[in-house]
Motif scaffolding. Structure first.
Motif, PDB file in Angstrom:
ATOM      1  N   PHE A 296       0.848  -1.182   0.000  1.00 46.65           N
ATOM      2  CA  PHE A 296       0.000   0.000   0.000  1.00 46.65           C
ATOM      3  C   PHE A 296       0.889   1.238   0.000  1.00 46.65           C
ATOM      4  CE2 PHE A 296      -2.510  -3.387   1.720  1.00 46.65           C
ATOM      5  CZ  PHE A 296      -3.795  -3.152   1.242  1.00 46.65           C
ATOM      6  N   VAL A 297       0.559   2.196  -0.886  1.00 47.11           N
ATOM      7  CA  VAL A 297       1.383   3.383  -1.065  1.00 47.11           C
ATOM      8  C   VAL A 297       0.519   4.627  -0.880  1.00 47.11           C
ATOM      9  CG1 VAL A 297       2.885   4.617  -2.685  1.00 47.11           C
ATOM     10  CG2 VAL A 297       2.847   2.116  -2.684  1.00 47.11           C
ATOM     11  N   HIS A 298       1.064   5.582  -0.134  1.00 48.14           N
ATOM     12  CA  HIS A 298       0.431   6.891   0.030  1.00 48.14           C
ATOM     13  C   HIS A 298       1.414   7.931  -0.465  1.00 48.14           C
ATOM     14  CE1 HIS A 298      -1.014  10.427   2.496  1.00 48.14           C
ATOM     15  NE2 HIS A 298      -2.059  10.091   1.782  1.00 48.14           N
ATOM     16  N   GLY A 299       1.062   8.633  -1.542  1.00 45.79           N
ATOM     17  CA  GLY A 299       2.012   9.565  -2.155  1.00 45.79           C
ATOM     18  C   GLY A 299       3.176   8.779  -2.722  1.00 45.79           C
ATOM     19  N   ASP A 300       4.362   9.041  -2.218  1.00 45.24           N
ATOM     20  CA  ASP A 300       5.561   8.313  -2.646  1.00 45.24           C
ATOM     21  C   ASP A 300       6.049   7.327  -1.591  1.00 45.24           C
ATOM     22  OD1 ASP A 300       5.670   9.677  -5.067  1.00 45.24           O
ATOM     23  OD2 ASP A 300       6.857  11.313  -4.217  1.00 45.24           O
ATOM     24  N   ASP A 301       5.282   7.155  -0.527  1.00 42.56           N
ATOM     25  CA  ASP A 301       5.738   6.334   0.598  1.00 42.56           C
ATOM     26  C   ASP A 301       4.959   5.034   0.706  1.00 42.56           C
ATOM     27  OD1 ASP A 301       7.546   8.341   1.457  1.00 42.56           O
ATOM     28  OD2 ASP A 301       5.905   9.381   2.492  1.00 42.56           O
ATOM     29  N   VAL A 302       5.676   3.954   0.907  1.00 39.14           N
ATOM     30  CA  VAL A 302       5.046   2.671   1.202  1.00 39.14           C
ATOM     31  C   VAL A 302       4.608   2.714   2.664  1.00 39.14           C
ATOM     32  CG1 VAL A 302       5.430   0.192   1.438  1.00 39.14           C
ATOM     33  CG2 VAL A 302       6.394   1.420  -0.521  1.00 39.14           C
ATOM     34  N   VAL A 303       3.326   2.476   2.901  1.00 40.26           N
ATOM     35  CA  VAL A 303       2.803   2.534   4.266  1.00 40.26           C
ATOM     36  C   VAL A 303       2.500   1.152   4.841  1.00 40.26           C
ATOM     37  CG1 VAL A 303       1.925   4.891   4.097  1.00 40.26           C
ATOM     38  CG2 VAL A 303       0.449   2.984   3.443  1.00 40.26           C
TER      39      VAL A 303
END
Length: 165
Positions: free
Chosen positions: A117-124
């Motif tokens: 799962f990715v939010h923006g450019d970050d893997v969360v």
């Protein structure tokens, strides 16, 4: 005597610098595991309950897109697909293994697949799941608004999740 001190200082720097750089990289790329347990519980509950699974409800944290990686996908292939490097929540020694040749094949078994799962450019959230709830038909990237699945229960006990945006 000055040469010996200078040589010792240079040797210490050559030993310490790579470790410091490695620790910094680990800190910047490490994915927190705060969502893992709640996600597993929520997924198990949703898969046992109905015929439809809405991933936005199962994964209520902030994310924009989800990637499903089938068995035998390498770490490099996953990072190329997502467009960023990350380290799953495995601790620093696990990070060293993950970044080595030994960690290249993280899905080396037919019985597992990975959701990222990715939010923006970050893997969360980076989670490896057994295929009792099988998202294999959802290869690639799915946007949060399109992450709805019809659940089909198989005779062998698996639940196949088919994307129905």
């Amino acid at each position: 005597m000055k040469r010996r001190r200078y040589a010792s200082a240079v040797a210490a720097l050559l030993i310490v610098a790579p470790v410091v750089v490695s620790l910094l990289h680990y800190g910047f790329t490490r994915v927190d595991d705060a969502y893992e347990s709640p996600f597993r519980r929520s997924l198990a509950e949703a898969a046992s309950g109905g015929d439809v699974l809405d991933m936005a409800t199962v994964a209520p944290f902030d994310w924009d897109r989800m990637y499903m990686f089938p068995p035998y996908t390498t770490r490099d292939q996953m990072e190329d697909t997502v467009g960023t490097k990350w380290t799953p929540p495995v601790g620093y020694v696990g990070y060293l293994i993950h970044r080595s040749e030994f960690g290249r094949h993280v899905l080396n078994d037919d019985s597992v697949h990975k959701l990222v799962f990715v939010h923006g450019d970050d893997v969360v959230l980076d989670i490896t799941l057994d295929r009792t709830v099988d998202f294999a038909s959802s290869r690639g990237m799915v946007l949060r608004d399109e992450a709805r699945y019809t659940l089909e229960r198989m005779e062998d006990g698996r639940v196949v999740a088919r994307n129905t945006p």
